[in-house]
Enzyme design. Structure first.
Site, short mmCIF file in Angstrom:
data_model
loop_
_atom_site.label_atom_id
_atom_site.label_comp_id
_atom_site.label_asym_id
_atom_site.label_seq_id
_atom_site.Cartn_x
_atom_site.Cartn_y
_atom_site.Cartn_z
N GLY A 58 0.79 -1.24 0.00
CA GLY A 58 0.00 0.00 0.00
C GLY A 58 0.82 1.28 0.00
O GLY A 58 1.52 1.58 -0.97
N ILE A 86 3.49 2.20 1.58
CA ILE A 86 4.95 2.19 1.82
C ILE A 86 5.67 2.30 0.47
O ILE A 86 5.39 1.51 -0.44
CB ILE A 86 5.39 0.86 2.50
CG1 ILE A 86 4.58 0.59 3.76
CG2 ILE A 86 6.87 0.90 2.80
CD1 ILE A 86 4.88 -0.77 4.38
N LYS A 90 2.51 -10.15 -4.37
CA LYS A 90 3.39 -9.03 -3.98
C LYS A 90 4.84 -9.50 -3.86
O LYS A 90 5.76 -8.78 -4.25
CB LYS A 90 2.90 -8.43 -2.67
CG LYS A 90 1.55 -7.74 -2.82
CD LYS A 90 0.93 -7.45 -1.48
CE LYS A 90 -0.40 -6.71 -1.62
NZ LYS A 90 -1.16 -6.65 -0.38
N1 NDP Z 1 -8.26 -1.57 -0.71
C1 NDP Z 1 -6.97 -1.49 -0.46
O1 NDP Z 1 -6.54 -1.21 0.67
C2 NDP Z 1 -5.97 -1.74 -1.55
C3 NDP Z 1 -6.37 -2.09 -2.82
N2 NDP Z 1 -5.43 -2.30 -3.81
C4 NDP Z 1 -5.86 -2.62 -5.15
O2 NDP Z 1 -6.53 -1.50 -5.71
C5 NDP Z 1 -7.54 -1.93 -6.61
C6 NDP Z 1 -8.89 -1.36 -6.17
O3 NDP Z 1 -9.19 -1.82 -4.88
P1 NDP Z 1 -10.44 -1.22 -4.06
O4 NDP Z 1 -10.50 0.24 -4.24
O5 NDP Z 1 -10.27 -1.77 -2.69
O6 NDP Z 1 -11.67 -1.93 -4.78
P2 NDP Z 1 -13.22 -1.58 -4.64
O7 NDP Z 1 -13.94 -2.85 -4.85
O8 NDP Z 1 -13.47 -0.81 -3.40
O9 NDP Z 1 -13.49 -0.59 -5.88
C7 NDP Z 1 -13.52 -1.03 -7.20
C8 NDP Z 1 -14.07 0.09 -8.07
O10 NDP Z 1 -13.95 -0.28 -9.41
C9 NDP Z 1 -15.24 -0.20 -10.05
N3 NDP Z 1 -15.31 -1.35 -10.95
C10 NDP Z 1 -15.04 -2.63 -10.66
N4 NDP Z 1 -15.20 -3.40 -11.76
C11 NDP Z 1 -15.60 -2.57 -12.74
C12 NDP Z 1 -15.93 -2.76 -14.10
N5 NDP Z 1 -15.91 -3.96 -14.68
N6 NDP Z 1 -16.30 -1.68 -14.83
C13 NDP Z 1 -16.33 -0.47 -14.26
N7 NDP Z 1 -16.02 -0.21 -12.98
C14 NDP Z 1 -15.67 -1.26 -12.23
C15 NDP Z 1 -16.27 -0.27 -8.95
O11 NDP Z 1 -17.41 0.44 -9.38
P3 NDP Z 1 -18.71 0.71 -8.44
O12 NDP Z 1 -18.20 1.61 -7.34
O13 NDP Z 1 -19.69 1.34 -9.31
O14 NDP Z 1 -19.10 -0.65 -7.92
C16 NDP Z 1 -15.52 0.43 -7.81
O15 NDP Z 1 -15.69 1.81 -7.89
C17 NDP Z 1 -7.48 -3.46 -6.60
O16 NDP Z 1 -6.62 -3.87 -7.65
C18 NDP Z 1 -6.85 -3.77 -5.26
O17 NDP Z 1 -6.17 -5.01 -5.23
C19 NDP Z 1 -4.09 -2.14 -3.58
C20 NDP Z 1 -3.65 -1.79 -2.34
C21 NDP Z 1 -4.55 -1.59 -1.22
N1 LIG Z 2 -6.18 -6.74 0.39
C1 LIG Z 2 -4.87 -6.18 0.43
C2 LIG Z 2 -4.96 -4.74 0.07
C3 LIG Z 2 -3.64 -4.18 -0.26
O1 LIG Z 2 -2.91 -4.65 -1.10
C4 LIG Z 2 -4.30 -6.31 1.82
O2 LIG Z 2 -5.05 -6.67 2.73
O3 LIG Z 2 -3.09 -6.09 1.98
NA NA Z 3 3.85 0.56 -1.92
#
Ligand code: NDP
Ligand SMILES: N[C@@H](CC=O)C(=O)O
Ligand code: NA
Length: 432
Positions: free
Chosen positions: A134, A136, A205
């Site tokens: 995340g 870091i 990762k």
């Molecule tokens: N959450 C975390 O702490 C971390 C997440 N990540 C990575 O970041 C990415 C996003 O994670 P996160 O924000 O938690 O995910 P969420 O599920 O919270 O958000 C996903 C978003 O993408 C949209 N979405 C998903 N699929 C589609 C699609 N097919 N077409 C259009 N829009 C779409 C959703 O739309 P809608 O809102 O309309 O449903 C939503 O807004 C992932 O790859 C995750 O692994 C990396 C580090 C940390």
């Molecule tokens: N689901 C992941 C989100 C960040 O990569 C985690 O828990 O570390």
């Molecule tokens: Na990082």
């Protein structure tokens, strides 16, 4: 001055954080890159969903074409997740000369080399700092800060969800299910948390880290993966009694001959080990370089604003490159051929918990099975089970080749006085 125009794919946990940081830190961004930064379009699935940020409704779209084919958009930020569809989207974006920033480790662990080469062919940047640990700055730490050194070991807690669950199970005696539910509510877990708890998220990762740190292409299949779903309250209690705590540890190590091992597994750490003190959703990555010695990167590994910080910092890097006209030139191809260690070459200590028949000679027979493969014990105890003709044996071995330990397990499975092999874990000693 023409603003830099962003197309944002996704407005969930991370996407919302990105919108907030771009809007709240506009002065700082302007100062760093010399022009305003504006989000032009945001791709979502559901146009009418209630959002955590106020967005003009015409900014949202359900068509990726509105972003990928908009000639005014300079940079695409991908925070939707997913692999195959997202790969296609990002290839389209790069082939349309858009720089890309992504937080997607699922994608980068599998298609990273392909996407990076398409990016550089198109003179585009592709940055993915948020994909590992995340907030870091570990990828930049490896590629820039430690670029001159030979990295020999990386060991870390790189999944926030599992670290949160294990912390809550150990310290607050929460059940696994309750702790996972809270991690989901707090936005740390993936939308389907199977990859978190099964260790696959951490393995992705570690594949990314090992590829960058050792400058060789480490595939996901090269990473040994075990998750935390089998970690029981009893295992946690026994490890505490023995002076250890259990963490999901990612390890990437290489020896002098450049042979490497990469793994993710629940591991016993002495309670005074620096990684034993990393709690909740926090992550930490210990990196050992031959010249620099020991370094440690620590911080929040998941969550909206921490992760978005890494995303927007990548955006700043893209914009600085745009100003200098050097986009697409920073990725360095792997230098070494991959060579993986065999089970004979991987060495370590192991924890083992067995349920055995409480009969004369069983304890002695078990120690002799270990001795046949040259394994001795650091700690061993036998505890009678109340009201039953059985007892538990809990032990920690000294260092031994993994192959020998696996042979011992095989023999124990066929020894009729062993009723059950309850659990087995790797045990870490010191850091170096
Ligand atoms: N959450 C975390 O702490 C971390 C997440 N990540 C990575 O970041 C990415 C996003 O994670 P996160 O924000 O938690 O995910 P969420 O599920 O919270 O958000 C996903 C978003 O993408 C949209 N979405 C998903 N699929 C589609 C699609 N097919 N077409 C259009 N829009 C779409 C959703 O739309 P809608 O809102 O309309 O449903 C939503 O807004 C992932 O790859 C995750 O692994 C990396 C580090 C940390
Ligand atoms: N689901 C992941 C989100 C960040 O990569 C985690 O828990 O570390
Ligand atoms: Na990082």
């Amino acid at each position: 001055m023409k603003p830099i125009s962003i197309g944002l794919l996704g407005l969930g946990t991370v996407g919302t954080g990105v919108v907030k940081i771009i809007s709240n830190h506009q002065d700082k961004l302007m100062h760093q890159v010399g022009c305003p930064v504006e989000i032009k379009k945001i791709l979502v699935k559901d146009l009418v969903k209630e959002r955590d940020v106020t967005i003009p409704s015409d900014m949202l779209t359900i068509s990726s074409d509105d972003i990928i084919y908009d000639p005014e958009i300079d940079v695409v930020i991908e925070v939707i997740g997913g692999v195959e569809e997202t790969r296609k989207l990002l290839l389209q974006a790069l082939n349309n000369k858009k720089h890309v920033v992504t937080a997607n480790k699922d994608l980068m662990a599998v298609y990273g080399p392909e996407l990076l080469s398409v990016a550089s062919r198109n003179g585009c940047d592709l940055f993915y700092e948020a994909s590992v640990a995340g907030g870091i700055p570990i990828l930049r730490g490896l590629t820039d800060g430690l670029a001159s050194d030979r990295i020999t070991k990386m060991m870390g807690i790189v999944n926030g969800t599992t670290n949160y669950i294990l912390t809550k199970m150990c310290k607050e005696k929460l059940s696994y299910t309750e702790a996972l539910k809270r991690a989901q509510e707090l936005g740390f877990a993936e939308s389907d948390p199977t990859a978190d708890v099964g260790g696959l998220d951490a393995a992705r990762k570690m594949a990314i880290l090992a590829t960058l740190g050792f400058s060789m292409t480490i595939d996901l299949d090269d990473v040994k993966v075990l998750g935390i779903t089998e970690v029981s309250d009893e295992d946690l209690a026994f490890s505490q009694k023995l002076g250890y705590t259990v963490k999901l540890i990612g390890l990437a190590q290489r020896c002098k001959e450049d042979k490497v091992e990469v793994s993710v597994e629940p591991t016993l750490l002495p309670i005074d080990h620096p990684l034993a003190m990393v709690n909740d959703e926090y992550n930490a990555v210990y990196v050992y370089g031959e010249a620099v010695g020991e370094t440690m990167f620590y911080g929040p590994g998941a969550g909206s604003l921490p992760t978005a910080t890494a995303v927007v910092s990548d955006l700043v890097a893209v914009m600085k490159n745009m100003r200098l006209g050097v986009n697409g030139s920073s990725a360095v191809l792997p230098q070494f051929e991959k060579r993986l260690k065999t089970a004979e070459e991987i060495c370590g200590k192991h924890f083992l918990r067995l349920r055995v028949k409480d009969e004369v000679g069983v304890f002695a027979q078990i120690t002799s099975i270990f001795a046949e493969d040259g394994i001795s014990f650091e700690k061993i105890m036998q505890l009678p089970i109340k009201g039953e003709q059985a007892s538990e044996i809990v032990l920690i071995s000294h260092d031994a080749p993994l192959a020998n330990f696996e042979r011992v397990l095989k023999k124990l499975r066929t020894y009729d006085k062993v009723e059950e092999i309850k659990s087995t874990y790797k045990v870490e000693g010191g850091l170096v």
